[in-house]
Design a protein around this motif. Structure first.
Motif, PDB file in Angstrom:
ATOM      1  N   HIS A 111     -49.349 -34.938 -43.637  1.00  0.00           N
ATOM      2  CA  HIS A 111     -48.860 -33.699 -44.242  1.00  0.00           C
ATOM      3  C   HIS A 111     -50.028 -32.793 -44.641  1.00  0.00           C
ATOM      4  N   GLU A 197     -42.849 -45.026 -35.750  1.00  0.00           N
ATOM      5  CA  GLU A 197     -43.299 -43.636 -35.843  1.00  0.00           C
ATOM      6  C   GLU A 197     -43.889 -43.153 -34.522  1.00  0.00           C
ATOM      7  N   GLU A 201     -41.931 -39.929 -33.580  1.00  0.00           N
ATOM      8  CA  GLU A 201     -42.730 -38.721 -33.797  1.00  0.00           C
ATOM      9  C   GLU A 201     -43.533 -38.323 -32.565  1.00  0.00           C
ATOM     10  N   TYR A 233     -40.252 -33.788 -36.858  1.00  0.00           N
ATOM     11  CA  TYR A 233     -41.197 -34.701 -37.497  1.00  0.00           C
ATOM     12  C   TYR A 233     -40.709 -35.084 -38.882  1.00  0.00           C
ATOM     13  N   GLY A 234     -40.261 -34.081 -39.645  1.00  0.00           N
ATOM     14  CA  GLY A 234     -39.792 -34.365 -40.997  1.00  0.00           C
ATOM     15  C   GLY A 234     -38.653 -35.371 -41.004  1.00  0.00           C
ATOM     16  N   ARG A 237     -40.009 -38.935 -39.918  1.00  0.00           N
ATOM     17  CA  ARG A 237     -40.773 -39.552 -41.014  1.00  0.00           C
ATOM     18  C   ARG A 237     -39.843 -39.958 -42.150  1.00  0.00           C
ATOM     19  N   PHE A 238     -38.853 -39.126 -42.468  1.00  0.00           N
ATOM     20  CA  PHE A 238     -37.916 -39.435 -43.539  1.00  0.00           C
ATOM     21  C   PHE A 238     -37.181 -40.741 -43.245  1.00  0.00           C
ATOM     22  N   GLU A 241     -39.495 -43.923 -43.393  1.00  0.00           N
ATOM     23  CA  GLU A 241     -39.910 -44.259 -44.750  1.00  0.00           C
ATOM     24  C   GLU A 241     -38.991 -45.279 -45.411  1.00  0.00           C
ATOM     25  N   GLN A 272     -41.115 -39.179 -48.040  1.00  0.00           N
ATOM     26  CA  GLN A 272     -39.828 -38.501 -47.909  1.00  0.00           C
ATOM     27  C   GLN A 272     -39.799 -37.194 -48.690  1.00  0.00           C
ATOM     28  N   SER A 275     -41.458 -34.697 -46.677  1.00  0.00           N
ATOM     29  CA  SER A 275     -40.782 -34.401 -45.410  1.00  0.00           C
ATOM     30  C   SER A 275     -39.568 -33.502 -45.579  1.00  0.00           C
ATOM     31  N   MET A 278     -40.214 -29.927 -44.907  1.00  0.00           N
ATOM     32  CA  MET A 278     -40.467 -29.706 -43.491  1.00  0.00           C
ATOM     33  C   MET A 278     -39.154 -29.570 -42.725  1.00  0.00           C
TER      34      MET A 278
END
Length: 292
Positions: A111, A197, A201, A233-234, A237-238, A241, A272, A275, A278
């Motif tokens: 980030h 990821e 991602e 991406y957000g 990643r969320f 997590e 999170q 994210s 984002m």
């Protein structure tokens, strides 16, 4: 269930010793180098195809791209390091400020690196009069290969591992992952969250972006591809997590999952929390491009 053994991988590609001095090339550094080179070639391929763009044409010339490369590298390194310092370990670095310079010891935040590149792109676009939204679309094309390679390097380094799991693909990570393992004699499987990821991602999001950019004409709607990357991406990643082990500084004896905040009974980690904006910003850019 017996977890999968961690493969015999070394974080170092090779080590050279000369007169008492040693130099090591690590997979993580190689991932950065390869990611930057792949990004440069992908962006160059896009700006050399006029049919991909609207009436205004490509936002950059090949010469401008070469100049921006230096700006982007500085943005990634400075932003990634400062992001890690501010988001994850501010107390430690406040009392040990010289440790901020010890980048070879690790500690980078995606980030933070993202914000660093955004700042570098804004400054570069203002200086060279480059349209910012189209520049953002080019960055969306560029970033995912580096994400994919970087997450693979995280796995090789046996870092950023996931929470304990009984699933058949759980991995018995060495080092601190084993020392903090709740299993018998420190043996338990953990989610290979680095590979999750890399898949979400890097591979899936990256493939989708390339198809939409080179086959579906999304570069003709400035900001849309950038919005897809930021939101994609957000979201990735969320989701990851939920199975990724939080950083040690967020774990307390009464808070074993390392929850950073409680919202309506749901625990959100720092990843999170970072994210969610984002996702919102990315969806806003997509909606804005469709309304234009």
């Amino acid at each position: 269930m017996t977890p999968l053994p961690f493969p015999p991988l070394s974080p170092e590609v090779f080590t050279i010793g000369l007169g008492g001095l040693t130099f090591s090339l690590r997979w993580y550094a190689l991932a950065y180098i390869a990611g930057i080179l792949i990004a440069w070639r992908l962006v160059l391929a896009a700006i050399r195809r006029p049919a991909l763009w609207g009436p205004a044409g490509a936002p950059l010339t090949p010469e401008q791209l070469e100049r921006f490369l230096t700006w982007a590298i500085l943005g990634v390194i400075l932003g990634g390091r400062l992001g890690f310092v501010l988001f994850y370990q501010p107390a430690h670095y406040l009392t040990h400020p010289f440790d901020i310079l010890k980048v070879w010891e690790g500690g980078m935040s995606f980030h933070g690196g993202f914000l660093g590149v955004v700042a570098a792109a804004i400054l570069f676009c203002r200086r060279e009069r480059v349209p910012m939204l189209a520049m953002g679309d080019l960055l969306a094309i560029a970033v995912t290969p580096g994400l994919f390679l970087g997450r693979l390097a995280n796995f090789i380094n046996a870092e950023l591992w996931g929470r304990p799991t009984a699933l058949p693909w759980g991995v018995a990570f060495p080092g601190e992952a084993a020392q903090t393992c709740p299993g018998i004699e420190g043996i338990c499987g953990r989610h290979p969250s680095q590979l999750y990821e890399a898949l979400l991602e890097g591979l899936i999001l990256g493939a989708l972006i390339l198809v939409l950019a080179f086959r579906r004409g999304w570069l003709k709607a400035p900001g849309r591809l950038m919005g897809l990357f930021v939101a994609g991406y957000g979201l990735a990643r969320f989701l990851v997590e939920f199975v990724r082990q939080p950083d040690a500084q967020f774990i307390t004896p009464g808070n074993p999952l390392g929850l950073a905040l409680q919202v309506n009974g749901w625990g959100l980690t720092m990843g999170q929390l970072l994210s969610l904006p984002m996702i919102a910003v990315g969806l806003w850019f997509i909606a804005r491009s469709r309304a234009a």
